[in-house]
Design a protein around this motif. Structure first.
Motif, mmCIF file in Angstrom:
data_model
loop_
_atom_site.group_PDB
_atom_site.id
_atom_site.type_symbol
_atom_site.label_atom_id
_atom_site.label_comp_id
_atom_site.label_asym_id
_atom_site.label_seq_id
_atom_site.Cartn_x
_atom_site.Cartn_y
_atom_site.Cartn_z
ATOM 1 N N GLY A 191 0.820 -1.204 0.000
ATOM 2 C CA GLY A 191 0.000 0.000 0.000
ATOM 3 C C GLY A 191 0.850 1.248 0.000
ATOM 4 N N TRP A 192 0.206 2.381 -0.242
ATOM 5 C CA TRP A 192 0.898 3.653 -0.183
ATOM 6 C C TRP A 192 -0.047 4.734 0.323
ATOM 7 C CZ3 TRP A 192 -1.714 6.826 -3.560
ATOM 8 C CH2 TRP A 192 -2.239 6.271 -4.741
ATOM 9 N N GLY A 193 0.579 5.805 0.783
ATOM 10 C CA GLY A 193 -0.222 6.892 1.335
ATOM 11 C C GLY A 193 0.650 8.069 1.682
ATOM 12 N N LEU A 232 -0.103 8.542 9.756
ATOM 13 C CA LEU A 232 0.005 7.751 8.537
ATOM 14 C C LEU A 232 -1.395 7.578 7.974
ATOM 15 C CD1 LEU A 232 2.412 5.022 9.864
ATOM 16 C CD2 LEU A 232 2.846 6.319 7.791
ATOM 17 N N GLU A 233 -1.591 8.011 6.742
ATOM 18 C CA GLU A 233 -2.901 7.866 6.097
ATOM 19 C C GLU A 233 -2.739 7.034 4.833
ATOM 20 O OE1 GLU A 233 -6.677 10.530 4.461
ATOM 21 O OE2 GLU A 233 -4.956 11.502 5.423
ATOM 22 N N LEU A 234 -3.484 5.951 4.735
ATOM 23 C CA LEU A 234 -3.340 5.052 3.598
ATOM 24 C C LEU A 234 -4.292 5.454 2.467
ATOM 25 C CD1 LEU A 234 -1.364 2.708 3.308
ATOM 26 C CD2 LEU A 234 -3.313 1.157 3.498
ATOM 27 N N LYS A 235 -3.741 5.559 1.273
ATOM 28 C CA LYS A 235 -4.513 5.969 0.102
ATOM 29 C C LYS A 235 -4.822 4.796 -0.825
ATOM 30 C CE LYS A 235 -3.825 10.399 1.155
ATOM 31 N NZ LYS A 235 -4.903 11.351 1.498
ATOM 32 N N TYR A 236 -4.054 3.718 -0.673
ATOM 33 C CA TYR A 236 -4.170 2.599 -1.615
ATOM 34 C C TYR A 236 -3.687 1.328 -0.941
ATOM 35 C CZ TYR A 236 -3.176 -0.227 -5.828
ATOM 36 O OH TYR A 236 -3.131 -1.219 -6.782
ATOM 37 N N GLY A 237 -4.419 0.221 -1.146
ATOM 38 C CA GLY A 237 -3.963 -1.076 -0.675
ATOM 39 C C GLY A 237 -4.104 -1.257 0.813
ATOM 40 N N ARG A 238 -3.099 -1.889 1.415
ATOM 41 C CA ARG A 238 -3.093 -2.162 2.853
ATOM 42 C C ARG A 238 -1.673 -2.018 3.394
ATOM 43 N NH1 ARG A 238 -1.821 -7.534 4.276
ATOM 44 N NH2 ARG A 238 -3.488 -7.669 5.840
ATOM 45 N N GLY A 251 -7.963 4.551 3.207
ATOM 46 C CA GLY A 251 -8.803 5.540 3.875
ATOM 47 C C GLY A 251 -8.601 5.607 5.374
ATOM 48 N N GLN A 252 -7.864 4.665 5.944
ATOM 49 C CA GLN A 252 -7.653 4.676 7.390
ATOM 50 C C GLN A 252 -6.434 5.506 7.767
ATOM 51 O OE1 GLN A 252 -7.808 0.327 8.370
ATOM 52 N NE2 GLN A 252 -9.573 0.937 9.614
ATOM 53 N N ARG A 253 -6.445 5.949 9.034
ATOM 54 C CA ARG A 253 -5.391 6.825 9.525
ATOM 55 C C ARG A 253 -4.912 6.348 10.892
ATOM 56 N NH1 ARG A 253 -6.803 13.059 9.648
ATOM 57 N NH2 ARG A 253 -6.759 12.637 7.405
ATOM 58 N N THR A 256 0.221 8.290 22.836
ATOM 59 C CA THR A 256 -1.144 7.893 22.475
ATOM 60 C C THR A 256 -1.136 7.455 21.021
ATOM 61 O OG1 THR A 256 -2.078 9.546 23.979
ATOM 62 C CG2 THR A 256 -3.562 8.608 22.311
ATOM 63 N N VAL A 257 -1.641 6.255 20.770
ATOM 64 C CA VAL A 257 -1.736 5.736 19.405
ATOM 65 C C VAL A 257 -3.185 5.403 19.123
ATOM 66 C CG1 VAL A 257 -0.970 3.967 17.782
ATOM 67 C CG2 VAL A 257 0.587 4.770 19.560
ATOM 68 N N THR A 258 -3.694 5.901 17.990
ATOM 69 C CA THR A 258 -5.080 5.606 17.603
ATOM 70 C C THR A 258 -5.133 5.196 16.143
ATOM 71 O OG1 THR A 258 -5.487 7.939 17.064
ATOM 72 C CG2 THR A 258 -6.097 7.199 19.280
ATOM 73 N N LEU A 259 -6.062 4.316 15.844
ATOM 74 C CA LEU A 259 -6.371 3.935 14.468
ATOM 75 C C LEU A 259 -7.808 4.333 14.224
ATOM 76 C CD1 LEU A 259 -5.714 2.563 11.775
ATOM 77 C CD2 LEU A 259 -6.371 0.380 12.817
#
Length: 889
Positions: free
Chosen positions: A809-811, A826-832, A882-884, A850-853
């Motif tokens: 993936g990439w982002g 880190l925000e993912l734009k493509y893949g995983r 789409g996840q961050r 603090t770490v959040t997804l």
């Protein structure tokens, strides 16, 4: 020097002084600098500061005479070379499997003799650098627009001659061309590209160019526009040249997919020579719009028939120009906009090389049997292909905080994949020249410099390591033939570089299956490398081929250091493969070799080449000169997260020596005294010389008559980019940017094609080392199998954002510092993206974590050593598109 003087005059007259280019801002360097190199070179501090500024996309203008040389490759990986010109027209059209040397072959008379005693330049020697190619149009193609507005009708071709101003925004892989004229009340924009999606080599390898036009109406009344595109049928361009052959244009009409397939035919149905020729195939001119008019036998004259005529009957055209058109009419309301999408596809599958016939023809022939099928696939997947290409462009350019010019220069060289430097066969094999049609066999001592492909299309590099380097090029003694089937002998630097590449390709994998398969042969290749140290001092001393096309005896700093980096990579791979005895062997070798290299090959200022004890300096070598690659091994180490191979202080001394002795703001004075080098930089232009002679020795290279001595007097961008990436990694940020900008300005569009960095022919592979400077600017590290990623930005770390690519993936990665708090995202734009740990920079001790997804808390711990903070996640997490993931320190 008459040619160079004329060129300098032209540059000044072109208005480049006002444009703020380096060549007009940096003074000549008359003598070696002392002390602080930046100050001693008397660079304008305001100009240096401007290099750090975000700025805007580099935009070239008709009014500044900057469009003629622009040729942006706009085809897919291994699909030939098709250029997008500065005014939006397509040109060159090297898609017919001709396999010529250079984008065009020509000899240019030169004022002095160069390699092999020639007094002229070939494409190998920089002919197309000195006299850039332009306006090569073997077939006719273009678009025109008719505007009906407020009772007036305006008709214009979309080419420079018809407009007051045309601008070209040079953001590969998606360029933007704008057309402006005082008589035209509408805004007209072209966005041109071939699908380009990192990690997806197949969809980035389509023989197609997409041309998307946007028309905006900013007036208070309706406007009716008609857009017409035409294409000349030049299938079998070299073969169908007499009355035995004819051309056929066939119409395809559908609700939202229409066009013309342009092919050739023979009156002799059994003409196997004709159908097996490299230029046998077809084109397709497509409209992805409703209500398209198609004309299979048209004229491009700027009259009403161009826009209105229809003819869906198949046209058999003999002994005359065979033109087809598509056109669309639509109304643009006040304040409204319309988008019309077109494509030019091609299909010429008969690629063939004598030693590679078993590999088949072009890769795209596995999926498609005609250009119509290519166009149909693109139409059916248009939304995905276009949106993912645009998403990458947005991530790379629009969302980044890095300077636009820097993003352009470090990335655009990957367009080499869309030129005839590169081929991909039906077998899936990736194969390449060094530059267009020059030096065969995916030469490992050149391609190992190119960092871009492994990060953007890692599957291609993994396959090449497995299929070629550890496959057809691998020999029983462990050596890798440096040109595959074309030259089976080893190159010492290529051997080391391919081992480092295996480690990089492992890192860019989702798991360790690649390394598991490759480890036995990789270990054997490492053992061969270790055996090239004949006296056991940790320093390679066997006389083998290297990238400067000679076999140097003795202990050579850049080869010793590169070997040490490869062996350290071997140690890391052995540890992962649980081969502890071999890991220990590698570790001992690196420790011993680094100590001896620093003791015996460092002269207090830079690293040198110690002659062979018996041969002395009777053979060509770099000896006491200041060589551009002297600490290349440490540079490679930074690319793959190996840490220190060489002492940091001595390494920085060496880089400062390169800055002091080899970098000049004007190569003219140096070239006046040093002759025979190929002109990859001309007087008035800045660059880094390959080798200089700070000790003023009479015979610095051991011999005078070896033709390879001329290499030492050149500026070759791949080597320069390698040094720039290393300077960036070691904190010499200003010097890195200045050197990169020197290259950028040598390739300003007023002087030559910005997308074609020339070395031994056009679109030279080594120039893809430029991506390495992006890697070190981000301080990027990654290891896919362990799920670890890291960032240590060198530019604006307080407010930083840039794209990244990983195995699947990439982002984008962003970090912002507010007081004592740091926010990393880190925000993912493509893949995983699978993650277990993140390595970040923190100046002081972090008190809270603090770490959040996506706002869900993730358990994590932090370990901090100095400024390096490692965040370990309690469980592996997988980011989807789409996840961050956010980390707050």
């Amino acid at each position: 020097m008459a040619l160079s003087i004329k060129r300098r005059t032209f540059i000044q007259q072109s208005g480049l002084l006002a444009a703020g280019l380096m060549s007009t801002h940096l003074p000549s360097l008359a003598a070696p600098a002392q002390g602080n190199p930046t100050l001693e070179k008397k660079l304008d501090r305001k100009w240096i500061a401007s290099l750090f500024e975000r700025g805007a996309p580099t935009t070239y203008l008709k009014s500044r005479k900057e469009l003629d040389y622009i040729g942006m490759p706009v085809g897919g990986i291994g699909c030939g070379t098709l250029y997008l010109g500065g005014d939006g027209r397509l040109w060159l059209w090297d898609v017919f499997n001709k396999n010529q040397t250079g984008v065009i072959y020509k000899n240019v008379k030169w004022h002095e003799k160069i390699q092999f005693n020639y007094d002229f330049l070939r494409p190998f020697d920089g002919a197309n650098y000195v006299e850039p190619v332009k306006d090569i149009r073997p077939l006719d193609q273009g678009f025109a627009i008719r505007i009906e507005h407020d009772g007036k009708t305006i008709m214009k071709r979309l080419q420079a001659d018809d407009w007051d101003e045309v601008s070209f925004e040079a953001t590969y892989p998606m360029a933007t061309v704008r057309y402006v004229d005082k008589t035209v009340p509408l805004s007209i924009t072209l966005r041109a590209y071939s699908p380009f999606i990192p990690l997806n080599a197949d969809d980035s390898g389509l023989p197609v160019t997409i041309l998307s036009f946007t028309v905006e109406n900013k007036t208070a009344s309706h406007a009716t526009i008609t857009l017409a595109g035409w294409l000349e049928n030049k299938a079998s361009i070299y073969s169908a040249n007499n009355e035995e052959y004819y051309r056929v244009n066939e119409a395809v009409r559908d609700a939202a997919f229409s066009g013309v397939m342009a092919s050739s035919n023979s009156y002799n149905w059994a003409d196997e020579t004709f159908t097996s020729a490299g230029d046998f195939g077809n084109f397709f001119l497509a409209s992805f719009n409703a209500n398209t008019k198609v004309n299979t036998d048209a004229s491009p004259d700027l009259t009403a028939p161009l826009f209105d005529s229809e003819n869906a009957t198949a046209a058999k055209i003999e002994q005359r120009k065979a033109l087809a058109t598509v056109s669309n009419t639509t109304t643009v309301p006040p304040g409204g906009r319309v988008e019309l999408n077109y494509a030019v596809a091609w299909y010429f599958p008969n690629l063939s090389f004598d030693l590679l016939k078993k590999e088949g023809g072009r890769y795209y022939a596995n999926t498609f049997k005609s250009s119509r099928q290519v166009a149909s696939y693109v139409h059916a997947n248009f939304e995905r292909l276009s949106s993912e290409t645009k998403s990458w462009c947005d991530a790379w350019y629009e969302q980044s905080t890095l300077p636009y010019w820097f993003l352009e220069r470090t990335f655009l060289n990957i367009s080499t994949l869309a030129t005839t430097t590169v081929h991909r066969f039906q077998s899936g094999r990736f194969y390449a020249w060094e530059g267009v049609g020059s030096c065969p066999g995916t030469c490992n001592h050149v391609w190992q410099y190119a960092q871009a492909v492994a990060r953007i299309f890692p599957s291609l590099e993994r396959d090449t390591r497995e299929r070629v380097d550890l496959g057809v090029a691998f020999h029983d003694d462990g050596h890798i033939g440096f040109r595959g089937e074309y030259d089976t002998q080893p190159a010492i630097d290529g051997q080391a570089g391919r081992i480092l590449g295996i480690y990089r390709e492992h890192q860019m994998s989702a798991d360790n299956s690649f390394l598991k398969r490759q480890w036995p042969k990789t270990k054997h290749a490492l053992q061969y490398l270790l055996a090239q140290d004949t006296n056991g001092d940790g320093m390679t001393d066997t006389q083998l081929e290297n990238t400067l096309d000679a076999k140097w005896p003795g202990e050579i700093a850049w080869i010793v250091g590169l070997t040490l980096a490869a062996v350290k990579a071997g140690q890391r791979m052995a540890e992962e493969m649980n081969d502890e005895p071999f890991a220990a062997t590698c570790k001992r070798y690196v420790t011993l070799g680094a100590a001896n290299m620093e003791k015996h090959l460092f002269n207090g200022e830079y690293f040198i080449h110690r002659p062979d004890a018996q041969k002395g300096r009777t053979v060509i070598g770099s000896y006491n000169t200041c060589h551009i690659d002297q600490v290349y091994g440490q540079s490679w180490a930074h690319q793959v997260g190996l840490g220190r191979v060489l002492d940091k202080t001595k390494t920085i001394f060496a880089l400062k020596a390169l800055w002091k002795y080899n970098f000049t703001t004007d190569v003219g004075p140096y070239l006046k005294e040093h002759h025979g080098g190929r002109p990859y930089a001309l007087p008035g232009e800045g660059g880094m010389i390959m080798n200089t002679n700070p000790r003023n020795e009479e015979v610095p290279y051991g011999v005078k008559d070896a033709w390879q001595v001329t290499y030492f007097h050149e500026c070759m961008t791949g080597f320069e980019h390698q040094v720039a990436s290393h300077m960036m990694a070691e904190g010499m940020t200003e010097e890195s940017l200045i050197l990169t900008r020197a290259i950028h300005d040598r390739y300003h569009a007023a002087k030559r094609n910005p997308f074609n960095e020339v070395e031994c022919s056009d679109h030279y592979a080594r120039a893809m080392a430029s991506y390495g400077t992006f890697i070190t600017a981000c301080g990027f590290t990654y290891h896919g199998p362990t799920g670890s990623i890291g960032f240590h930005p060198k530019l604006t770390p307080h407010n930083f954002k840039a794209a990244f690519t990983a195995a699947e993936g990439w982002g984008t990665y962003a970090q912002e510092k507010k007081g004592k708090q740091q926010v990393h995202q880190l925000e993912l734009k493509y893949g995983r993206l699978m993650l277990r740990s993140i390595q970040l920079e923190r100046a002081d001790k972090a008190k809270d974590l603090t770490v959040t997804l996506d706002n869900n808390f993730v358990k994590a711990t932090i370990e901090q050593e100095g400024t390096s903070a490692k965040i370990s996640l309690a469980q592996a997490v997988v980011l989807e598109k789409g996840q961050r993931l956010s980390v707050v320190l």
